[in-house]
Design a protein around this motif. Sequence first.
Motif, short mmCIF file in Angstrom:
data_model
loop_
_atom_site.label_atom_id
_atom_site.label_comp_id
_atom_site.label_asym_id
_atom_site.label_seq_id
_atom_site.Cartn_x
_atom_site.Cartn_y
_atom_site.Cartn_z
N THR A 82 0.19 -1.26 0.10
CA THR A 82 0.40 0.40 -0.19
C THR A 82 0.97 1.43 0.05
O THR A 82 0.09 2.55 -0.31
CB THR A 82 -1.09 0.31 1.04
N GLN B 196 -0.71 1.12 -11.36
CA GLN B 196 -1.03 0.02 -11.89
C GLN B 196 0.68 -0.74 -10.66
O GLN B 196 1.57 0.13 -11.45
CB GLN B 196 -1.98 -1.05 -12.41
N ARG C 39 -4.32 -3.37 -9.48
CA ARG C 39 -4.75 -1.80 -9.66
C ARG C 39 -5.17 -1.35 -9.30
O ARG C 39 -4.98 -0.08 -9.25
CB ARG C 39 -5.30 -2.70 -10.76
N ARG C 40 -5.95 -1.44 -7.68
CA ARG C 40 -5.84 -0.67 -6.56
C ARG C 40 -5.28 -0.99 -5.16
O ARG C 40 -5.15 -1.79 -5.00
CB ARG C 40 -7.26 -1.04 -6.35
N LYS C 41 -5.21 0.34 -4.25
CA LYS C 41 -4.74 0.31 -3.21
C LYS C 41 -5.50 -0.47 -2.31
O LYS C 41 -4.38 -1.60 -0.88
CB LYS C 41 -5.05 2.13 -2.43
N LEU D 86 6.46 -0.34 -10.84
CA LEU D 86 5.46 0.33 -10.24
C LEU D 86 5.12 1.36 -11.81
O LEU D 86 6.13 2.12 -12.35
CB LEU D 86 5.45 1.93 -9.37
N PHE E 214 1.37 2.46 -3.59
CA PHE E 214 0.10 3.23 -3.98
C PHE E 214 0.05 4.83 -3.36
O PHE E 214 -0.27 5.02 -2.48
CB PHE E 214 -1.41 2.55 -3.99
N ALA F 107 -4.01 -4.25 -2.61
CA ALA F 107 -2.32 -4.51 -2.38
C ALA F 107 -1.19 -4.80 -1.17
O ALA F 107 -0.31 -5.19 -1.16
CB ALA F 107 -1.74 -2.80 -2.12
N THR G 58 0.04 6.44 -9.39
CA THR G 58 0.59 5.44 -9.36
C THR G 58 -1.38 4.50 -9.89
O THR G 58 -2.25 4.52 -9.88
CB THR G 58 0.55 4.51 -7.46
#
Length: 178
Positions: free
Chosen positions: A75, A84, A111-113, A149, A78, A116, A82
């Motif tokens: 996390t 992905q 693709r999403r926090k 990243l 992100f 993560a 960011t």
Amino acid sequence: MHSIYSRVNNVSATLSSCLMVLLAAIAISSLFMGANPEGTLDIAQLRVFTGQTRRWPHQRQEFGFVNFNVTADLTPLFHWNTKQLFLYLEAEYTNAKGVKNEVVIWDRIVRRKEDAVINVVGKNKYPFREISSKFKNSEPAHFSLKYNLMPYVGALTFGEAARTETALDFPEAKEAVS
């Protein structure tokens, strides 16, 4: 007098210059947003089997099978720039001929926090084989969880989130059961 064409050209040139300066500032500011993700990587089992390849059906080749446990909190990577993360598990070893090999055996795109925080108990997704057809006399392998990243604007950033503490020896190959 200026024509309408020259006025539109001047306005669009000014706007595109301002946009390029803004994008450059975003890219440069993203370089200063460094994060250090932490994780653990444990190799539960490393097995080697002899089998046939699809490409050369009469040639025998050794295949490695890896069972692993990955736990990582990504996390901190992100932020607002960011897009992905590309995660991959890599095996690094030197074969009997002295050639250093880096083989990707598993990967995932985040693709999403919210996604993560990684906790995976799995096995290799891609074939792990030695190009010289045998792992015999190869140096022990180090395994690492690496990331790439991908920002909306700017350069790609590479890093390492976890690494095995000790290298693993390749065991003797067993004959694959058909």
